[in-house]
Design a protein around this motif. Sequence first.
Motif, PDB file in Angstrom:
ATOM      1  N   LEU A   8       0.842  -1.183   0.000  1.00  0.00           N
ATOM      2  CA  LEU A   8       0.000   0.000   0.000  1.00  0.00           C
ATOM      3  C   LEU A   8       0.882   1.239   0.000  1.00  0.00           C
ATOM      4  O   LEU A   8       1.501   1.573   1.012  1.00  0.00           O
ATOM      5  CB  LEU A   8      -0.934  -0.015   1.219  1.00  0.00           C
ATOM      6  CG  LEU A   8      -1.855  -1.237   1.317  1.00  0.00           C
ATOM      7  CD1 LEU A   8      -2.614  -1.229   2.625  1.00  0.00           C
ATOM      8  CD2 LEU A   8      -2.809  -1.301   0.142  1.00  0.00           C
ATOM      9  N   TRP A  11       1.523   4.100   2.851  1.00  0.00           N
ATOM     10  CA  TRP A  11       1.153   3.493   4.121  1.00  0.00           C
ATOM     11  C   TRP A  11       2.432   3.017   4.801  1.00  0.00           C
ATOM     12  O   TRP A  11       3.292   2.404   4.170  1.00  0.00           O
ATOM     13  CB  TRP A  11       0.238   2.290   3.903  1.00  0.00           C
ATOM     14  CG  TRP A  11      -1.125   2.609   3.361  1.00  0.00           C
ATOM     15  CD1 TRP A  11      -1.414   3.316   2.237  1.00  0.00           C
ATOM     16  CD2 TRP A  11      -2.373   2.206   3.907  1.00  0.00           C
ATOM     17  NE1 TRP A  11      -2.767   3.368   2.054  1.00  0.00           N
ATOM     18  CE2 TRP A  11      -3.387   2.696   3.065  1.00  0.00           C
ATOM     19  CE3 TRP A  11      -2.733   1.470   5.018  1.00  0.00           C
ATOM     20  CZ2 TRP A  11      -4.733   2.490   3.303  1.00  0.00           C
ATOM     21  CZ3 TRP A  11      -4.080   1.248   5.258  1.00  0.00           C
ATOM     22  CH2 TRP A  11      -5.067   1.760   4.420  1.00  0.00           C
ATOM     23  N   GLU A  13       4.650   0.587   7.340  1.00  0.00           N
ATOM     24  CA  GLU A  13       4.607  -0.871   7.549  1.00  0.00           C
ATOM     25  C   GLU A  13       3.611  -1.225   8.643  1.00  0.00           C
ATOM     26  O   GLU A  13       2.912  -2.235   8.547  1.00  0.00           O
ATOM     27  CB  GLU A  13       6.001  -1.400   7.896  1.00  0.00           C
ATOM     28  CG  GLU A  13       6.909  -1.526   6.696  1.00  0.00           C
ATOM     29  CD  GLU A  13       8.209  -2.246   7.024  1.00  0.00           C
ATOM     30  OE1 GLU A  13       8.159  -3.262   7.745  1.00  0.00           O
ATOM     31  OE2 GLU A  13       9.243  -1.780   6.550  1.00  0.00           O
ATOM     32  N   GLN A  16       0.170  -1.002   7.202  1.00  0.00           N
ATOM     33  CA  GLN A  16      -0.077  -2.146   6.321  1.00  0.00           C
ATOM     34  C   GLN A  16      -0.385  -3.407   7.133  1.00  0.00           C
ATOM     35  O   GLN A  16      -1.266  -4.192   6.763  1.00  0.00           O
ATOM     36  CB  GLN A  16       1.109  -2.373   5.397  1.00  0.00           C
ATOM     37  CG  GLN A  16       1.225  -1.284   4.339  1.00  0.00           C
ATOM     38  CD  GLN A  16       2.311  -1.542   3.339  1.00  0.00           C
ATOM     39  OE1 GLN A  16       2.276  -2.566   2.654  1.00  0.00           O
ATOM     40  NE2 GLN A  16       3.254  -0.618   3.238  1.00  0.00           N
ATOM     41  N   ARG A  20      -3.921  -5.391   6.926  1.00  0.00           N
ATOM     42  CA  ARG A  20      -3.987  -6.810   6.571  1.00  0.00           C
ATOM     43  C   ARG A  20      -4.711  -7.610   7.641  1.00  0.00           C
ATOM     44  O   ARG A  20      -5.551  -8.457   7.348  1.00  0.00           O
ATOM     45  CB  ARG A  20      -2.570  -7.353   6.334  1.00  0.00           C
ATOM     46  CG  ARG A  20      -2.478  -8.833   6.083  1.00  0.00           C
ATOM     47  CD  ARG A  20      -3.463  -9.385   5.098  1.00  0.00           C
ATOM     48  NE  ARG A  20      -3.184  -9.012   3.751  1.00  0.00           N
ATOM     49  CZ  ARG A  20      -3.944  -9.371   2.708  1.00  0.00           C
ATOM     50  NH1 ARG A  20      -5.014 -10.124   2.883  1.00  0.00           N
ATOM     51  NH2 ARG A  20      -3.661  -8.991   1.506  1.00  0.00           N
ATOM     52  N   PRO A  73      -4.362  -1.611  -3.546  1.00  0.00           N
ATOM     53  CA  PRO A  73      -4.200  -0.266  -2.983  1.00  0.00           C
ATOM     54  C   PRO A  73      -5.224   0.754  -3.466  1.00  0.00           C
ATOM     55  O   PRO A  73      -5.705   1.563  -2.670  1.00  0.00           O
ATOM     56  CB  PRO A  73      -2.794   0.155  -3.426  1.00  0.00           C
ATOM     57  CG  PRO A  73      -2.076  -1.119  -3.695  1.00  0.00           C
ATOM     58  CD  PRO A  73      -3.113  -2.102  -4.148  1.00  0.00           C
TER      59      PRO A  73
END
Length: 111
Positions: A8, A11, A13, A16, A20, A73
Amino acid sequence: MNMVDAVLDGWTEIEQGIARTAFDRAYTRSIDQLAASVRAKSEALSSAETIWELHDFLSIQRHTIEGSFDFRPEGILFVFARLVKDDLLSIDELDGLGIDKLSKITAMARF
């Protein structure tokens, strides 16, 4: 299912990872709801007609779920908004995303 493992852009980490995890939770809830519905419908199977109706129901649900869960994304904020609106995800489960992202998701979930 369109659960693409996309990166993404824009974004962090951490964001993200939050995205997720939330996405996967909502997917699991959706499948759990479908399984419960199928169990209930299967108890009412009494003829060829009811069996074909269950088949049609499953076909529609598969199409709906596969179309709904897309981690690309370009549409992920819309996906999260719909999942919040459909009560498959709470906005609290997205805590940790940037305020701009949360604001957009919250606003889109109202419509």
